[in-house]
Scaffold this active site. Structure first.
Site, PDB file in Angstrom:
ATOM      1  N   ARG A  81       0.850  -1.188   0.000  1.00 13.98           N
ATOM      2  CA  ARG A  81       0.000   0.000   0.000  1.00 13.98           C
ATOM      3  C   ARG A  81       0.891   1.245   0.000  1.00 13.98           C
ATOM      4  O   ARG A  81       1.977   1.230   0.591  1.00 13.98           O
ATOM      5  CB  ARG A  81      -0.871   0.005   1.268  1.00 13.98           C
ATOM      6  CG  ARG A  81      -1.852   1.148   1.304  1.00 13.98           C
ATOM      7  CD  ARG A  81      -2.564   1.275   2.655  1.00 13.98           C
ATOM      8  NE  ARG A  81      -3.501   2.384   2.614  1.00 13.98           N
ATOM      9  CZ  ARG A  81      -3.927   3.049   3.672  1.00 13.98           C
ATOM     10  NH1 ARG A  81      -3.506   2.704   4.891  1.00 13.98           N
ATOM     11  NH2 ARG A  81      -4.760   4.050   3.547  1.00 13.98           N
ATOM     12  N   HIS A  82       0.415   2.306  -0.642  1.00 11.41           N
ATOM     13  CA  HIS A  82       1.163   3.574  -0.638  1.00 11.41           C
ATOM     14  C   HIS A  82       1.457   4.028   0.804  1.00 11.41           C
ATOM     15  O   HIS A  82       0.795   3.609   1.745  1.00 11.41           O
ATOM     16  CB  HIS A  82       0.356   4.662  -1.355  1.00 11.41           C
ATOM     17  CG  HIS A  82      -0.989   4.884  -0.740  1.00 11.41           C
ATOM     18  ND1 HIS A  82      -1.160   5.558   0.443  1.00 11.41           N
ATOM     19  CD2 HIS A  82      -2.222   4.454  -1.115  1.00 11.41           C
ATOM     20  CE1 HIS A  82      -2.435   5.561   0.770  1.00 11.41           C
ATOM     21  NE2 HIS A  82      -3.108   4.884  -0.149  1.00 11.41           N
ATOM     22  N   GLY A  83       2.408   4.934   0.950  1.00  9.86           N
ATOM     23  CA  GLY A  83       2.780   5.434   2.265  1.00  9.86           C
ATOM     24  C   GLY A  83       1.805   6.482   2.796  1.00  9.86           C
ATOM     25  O   GLY A  83       0.765   6.758   2.180  1.00  9.86           O
ATOM     26  N   ALA A 395       1.670   1.968   4.051  1.00 10.24           N
ATOM     27  CA  ALA A 395       2.822   1.141   3.650  1.00 10.24           C
ATOM     28  C   ALA A 395       2.659  -0.339   4.029  1.00 10.24           C
ATOM     29  O   ALA A 395       3.644  -1.075   4.079  1.00 10.24           O
ATOM     30  CB  ALA A 395       4.146   1.687   4.203  1.00 10.24           C
TER      31      ALA A 395
END
Ligand SMILES: *[C@@H]1O[C@H](CO)[C@@H](O)[C@H](O)[C@H]1NC(C)=O
Ligand SMILES: *[C@@H]1O[C@H](CO)[C@@H](O)[C@H](O)[C@H]1NC(C)=O
Ligand SMILES: *[C@@H]1O[C@H](CO)[C@@H](O)[C@H](O)[C@H]1NC(C)=O
Length: 465
Positions: A81-83, A395
């Site tokens: 997952r994106h930060g 993340a």
């Protein structure tokens, strides 16, 4: 920044791979972390889930090939997952409404209550920040890349990065593209202070990373369907939330009817944003105690469960394209090959959203509790395994680690750098063929068109979009 980060890391990390490795930069302020930070759901910091991060360690014991069998990792697929990101527009607008409400109608108060009233939160979280990756979010991914390259020095190496042997895919959303770039910065030992802009090599693939928005059965049947999410609506207006709303309105000194459940949640999320994005302990955090936070976490979990997880079958089935993509990659990497053949692709890095990870985890059958969470069973759900705070913080990452072993390829799953077992398989690292047998029904089926459009497309079950 610690000395290790400026050294030539490839070599150093390889040399240190058997001992705990210090990785994080020490430059960022360490705020007082409120105990409610463990309940922020998808807005949780990764640090809250993985305490090794706070202790600067890479815990090598998480890799679990069977003792007594000689194994080496040959491939890792990571779904990440994106930060840390800024709030999205809907939540920014709620923040603005909440800010206006406490300023115009709240009681003056003193201490943190006064700080809370005197700040213009509209200016701290302006609309144009909508969903953007925060600087902290870049750091989340950079450090994740460093830790993973220390766990898998032969796979996620700087050399494999430079020679373009890694596959890097991202959702088209800027926060994901920024995250996959930060991951590459991490592998290339660039710490945000670039002299020469690196040449990033990721590709955008929304068919794989945003499958949910292309699945009509999902969009019509769940996302836009109030009945499908009825448990969330009921809990929002149920006893636990009502009591919390009353307490909060009283402390803030605002009229009860003006403080909607969404605004109570906005206040809770403000505490989370302030901690995760700006590393500060916000006055908003003093509004809630741990039992309040558990109620608000449950509200988020209900939403994730019914909207993205085991709540409805189509939630998980919408991730069939990603499921097939992962297993095809593993098949290729684990195929027997002659010594003269090229080595398999060392790693595949797939960066998306919580909405990407949850359906895939659901399809794999993980975090399945005996009873589903509903609006009426909050009290009996305290021990549930499905807690979005633990599973999908910023993340969050699911790793499929393929080992070459004496008895054939083996596969291990790691969730947020901690081993998790496949349901119904007894070992941490079963034979890959046993994993395939356990998921046979999905490998032979799980057809995106049939599940999402209610028809077969005639291109065979492994159709990839
Ligand atoms: C490393 O992880 C194992 C479990 O995988 C745990 O038992 C151990 O305490 C961890 N070590 C450290 C230093 O965190
Ligand atoms: C903010 O307040 C306005 C006016 O009360 C209302 O119309 C709007 O729906 C609210 N927006 C959100 C996101 O709560
Ligand atoms: C909406 O959800 C309910 C409950 O899951 C389901 O019975 C109904 O068929 C859904 N409606 C649509 C249009 O898919």
């Amino acid at each position: 920044m610690g000395p290790l980060l400026t050294a030539s890391c490839g070599l150093l990390l390889a040399a240190l791979s058997l001992v705990p490795t210090r990785l994080s930069d020490s430059s960022s302020p360490v705020p007082n972390v409120p105990n409610i930070a463990a309940y922020f759901g998808t807005k949780s910091r990764y640090e809250e889930v993985n305490p090794n991060l706070l202790r600067d360690f890479v815990n090598q014991t998480v890799l679990r090939p069977p003792p007594g069998e000689s194994c080496s990792p040959v491939h890792v697929t990571a779904v990440i997952r994106h930060g840390t990101r800024y709030p999205t527009l809907k939540n920014i607008r709620r923040i603005h409404n909440l800010s206006a409400l406490v300023r115009t109608e709240g009681s003056d108060g003193s201490g943190w209550l006064r700080d809370l009233r005197r700040t213009r939160w509209e200016d701290v979280y302006p609309e144009h920040m909508d969903g953007q990756l925060a600087e902290k979010g870049r750091k989340d991914l950079r450090l994740l890349a460093l830790r993973l390259s220390s766990l898998f020095p032969s796979l996620l190496s700087e050399e494999n990065m430079r020679t373009r042997r890694l596959r890097l895919l991202s959702s088209s959303k800027p926060r994901c593209v920024g995250s996959v770039e930060a991951f590459q910065d991490g592998l290339l030992q660039l710490h945000g202070r670039r002299h020469v802009p690196p040449e990033y090599v990721q590709q955008v693939d929304d068919g794989l990373m945003r499958f949910f928005e292309r699945c009509r059965g999902y969009v019509d049947g769940v996302e836009k369907n109030r009945t499908a999410l009825i448990e969330v609506v009921k809990f929002k207006h149920g006893d636990e939330m009502e009591a919390l709303r009353r307490r909060t309105a009283e402390i803030l000194g605002v009229p009860l009817h003006r403080l909607t459940p969404d605004l109570v949640e906005a206040a809770f999320f403000l505490c989370s944003y302030e901690l995760s994005i700006r590393s500060v302990l916000s006055p908003w955090c003093f509004l809630f105690d741990e039992s309040d936070a558990k109620v608000l976490e449950y509200k988020s979990d209900l939403k994730q469960f019914w909207k993205r997880f085991h709540g409805h079958r189509i939630n998980s089935m919408s991730s069939c394209p990603l499921f097939h993509h992962v297993f095809r990659t593993l098949d290729k990497a684990g195929r027997p090959r002659r010594a003269t053949e090229a080595a398999p692709e060392p790693a595949s890095i797939l960066v998306g959203h919580a909405e990407t990870l949850l359906p895939l985890l659901s399809l794999l059958g993980l975090y399945k509790d005996p009873t589903p969470p509903t609006a009426s069973n909050y009290q009996s759900q305290h021990g549930r395994s499905f807690r979005s705070s633990r599973i999908v913080p910023y993340a969050a990452n699911l790793l499929f680690v393929l080992y070459d072993c004496q008895r054939g390829p083996r596969l291990q799953l790691l969730m947020n750098e901690t081993p998790v077992r496949f349901p119904d398989l007894p070992d941490d690292t079963p034979l890959y063929r046993d994993v395939r047998a356990a998921y046979r029904h999905l490998l032979d089926g799980c057809d995106f068109h049939r599940e999402c459009e209610g028809r077969a497309e005639g291109r065979g079950p492994n159709t990839e979009l």
